[in-house]
Design a protein around this motif. Structure first.
Motif, mmCIF file in Angstrom:
data_model
loop_
_atom_site.group_PDB
_atom_site.id
_atom_site.type_symbol
_atom_site.label_atom_id
_atom_site.label_comp_id
_atom_site.label_asym_id
_atom_site.label_seq_id
_atom_site.Cartn_x
_atom_site.Cartn_y
_atom_site.Cartn_z
ATOM 1 N N LEU A 104 -26.531 -34.171 -32.813
ATOM 2 C CA LEU A 104 -24.792 -33.862 -32.852
ATOM 3 C C LEU A 104 -24.431 -34.289 -31.425
ATOM 4 O O LEU A 104 -24.820 -33.757 -30.364
ATOM 5 C CB LEU A 104 -24.315 -32.875 -33.379
ATOM 6 N N ASN A 105 -23.449 -35.058 -31.473
ATOM 7 C CA ASN A 105 -22.496 -34.993 -30.243
ATOM 8 C C ASN A 105 -21.671 -33.829 -29.928
ATOM 9 O O ASN A 105 -21.447 -33.052 -31.012
ATOM 10 C CB ASN A 105 -21.662 -36.232 -30.184
ATOM 11 N N PRO A 106 -21.082 -33.411 -28.737
ATOM 12 C CA PRO A 106 -20.251 -32.343 -28.645
ATOM 13 C C PRO A 106 -19.296 -32.400 -29.471
ATOM 14 O O PRO A 106 -18.485 -33.608 -29.637
ATOM 15 C CB PRO A 106 -20.101 -32.365 -27.222
ATOM 16 N N GLY A 107 -18.723 -31.578 -30.374
ATOM 17 C CA GLY A 107 -17.591 -31.377 -31.183
ATOM 18 C C GLY A 107 -18.146 -32.366 -32.603
ATOM 19 O O GLY A 107 -16.989 -32.230 -33.358
ATOM 20 N N THR A 193 -21.274 -27.028 -43.805
ATOM 21 C CA THR A 193 -20.729 -27.553 -42.800
ATOM 22 C C THR A 193 -21.196 -26.919 -41.299
ATOM 23 O O THR A 193 -21.196 -25.586 -41.358
ATOM 24 C CB THR A 193 -19.443 -27.875 -42.808
ATOM 25 N N TYR A 194 -21.314 -27.605 -40.276
ATOM 26 C CA TYR A 194 -21.486 -27.057 -38.989
ATOM 27 C C TYR A 194 -21.085 -27.955 -37.925
ATOM 28 O O TYR A 194 -21.079 -29.230 -38.091
ATOM 29 C CB TYR A 194 -23.115 -26.910 -38.818
ATOM 30 N N ARG A 195 -20.314 -27.361 -37.056
ATOM 31 C CA ARG A 195 -19.516 -28.166 -35.948
ATOM 32 C C ARG A 195 -20.006 -27.726 -34.655
ATOM 33 O O ARG A 195 -20.361 -26.573 -34.322
ATOM 34 C CB ARG A 195 -18.057 -27.724 -35.904
ATOM 35 N N GLN A 196 -20.955 -28.981 -33.989
ATOM 36 C CA GLN A 196 -21.310 -28.487 -32.729
ATOM 37 C C GLN A 196 -20.110 -28.193 -31.519
ATOM 38 O O GLN A 196 -19.098 -28.579 -31.740
ATOM 39 C CB GLN A 196 -21.913 -30.035 -32.187
ATOM 40 N N ALA A 197 -20.400 -27.099 -30.694
ATOM 41 C CA ALA A 197 -19.601 -27.002 -29.748
ATOM 42 C C ALA A 197 -19.148 -27.946 -28.805
ATOM 43 O O ALA A 197 -19.851 -29.062 -28.593
ATOM 44 C CB ALA A 197 -20.281 -25.692 -28.670
ATOM 45 N N PRO A 198 -17.771 -28.242 -28.718
ATOM 46 C CA PRO A 198 -17.125 -29.300 -27.729
ATOM 47 C C PRO A 198 -17.749 -29.089 -26.317
ATOM 48 O O PRO A 198 -18.299 -28.123 -25.920
ATOM 49 C CB PRO A 198 -15.857 -29.111 -27.952
ATOM 50 N N ARG A 199 -17.771 -30.100 -25.581
ATOM 51 C CA ARG A 199 -18.017 -30.189 -24.226
ATOM 52 C C ARG A 199 -17.034 -29.586 -23.446
ATOM 53 O O ARG A 199 -15.713 -29.867 -23.546
ATOM 54 C CB ARG A 199 -18.130 -31.688 -23.775
ATOM 55 N N VAL A 200 -17.340 -28.726 -22.860
ATOM 56 C CA VAL A 200 -16.495 -27.865 -21.731
ATOM 57 C C VAL A 200 -16.381 -28.796 -20.476
ATOM 58 O O VAL A 200 -17.285 -28.920 -19.945
ATOM 59 C CB VAL A 200 -16.728 -26.597 -21.467
#
Length: 205
Positions: A104-107, A193-200
């Motif tokens: 997964l990409n961030p987000g 469902t799972y969401r990857q943490a967004p890039r900070v």
């Protein structure tokens, strides 16, 4: 009287696509129906499956813009904004969720439509009490539609009868996908469902 429970939930899966998504990976893509629906939304789609038979059908149907690969979902390369895994997770080792998370990409969002043996009261009610009569009505409606429309029925992908319990699914997913959400559906399915943490973003000095 065929009624495909997985196809029925495609609209629900499509609603999980994160805003601004550009790339998608469909694990266990079968004959490519969901992959084609993702492509229609403008996503660059890769479909993977371990069955060469269904991949040959998917490629024959097209469109040419979808890339199909003969590989296990854990072997997939690249990064994606959206990953789907429909009725395929129980075919894979218990650590497969962590492997998909790494893709997964961030987000990005992972959406699993899965099967498991019921353990909670909600699962027994939806799958043992409500599911059978609604399934019968849906099968009849699909049968009537096919008689009127004459649409061809594509062969189903290989199936595996053995599957983990929902207790095992909850335990393993909590460890590999922190913060994942599980929703019990009709027709002996669950949505995870799972969401990857967004890039900070890095703060400037």
């Amino acid at each position: 009287m065929p009624f495909n429970h997985n196809d029925f939930y495609h609209p629900l899966l499509l609603r999980q696509v994160p805003q601004g998504a550009r790339t998608a990976l469909d694990v266990g893509c079968g004959t490519g129906k969901l992959a084609r629906r993702l492509a229609v939304r403008g996503l660059s789609v890769t479909g993977v499956d371990v069955s060469t038979r269904v991949l040959d059908i998917a490629r024959a149907i097209g469109p040419d813009g979808i890339e199909y690969r003969h590989e296990d979902g854990r072997e997939a390369t690249g990064r994606y904004d959206f990953i789907t895994c429909v009725a395929a997770l129980h075919h894979m080792p218990a650590d497969a969720m962590a492997a998909l998370r790494e893709r997964l990409n961030p987000g990005g969002v992972l959406a699993v439509l899965g099967l498991g043996h019921p353990r909670s009261a909600e699962e027994w009610v939806k799958w043992g009490v409500l599911g059978p009569p609604v399934n019968l009505a849906a099968r009849f409606a699909v049968h009537v539609g096919e008689r009127l429309g004459g649409d061809p029925v594509l062969p189903p992908p290989p199936m595996k009868a053995e599957m983990p319990s929902m207790t095992e699914i909850r335990r393993d997913s909590a460890a590999q996908l922190p913060g994942r959400k599980i929703r019990i559906l009709l027709f002996w399915r669950y949505l995870m469902t799972y969401r990857q943490a967004p890039r900070v973003p890095l703060s400037g000095n």
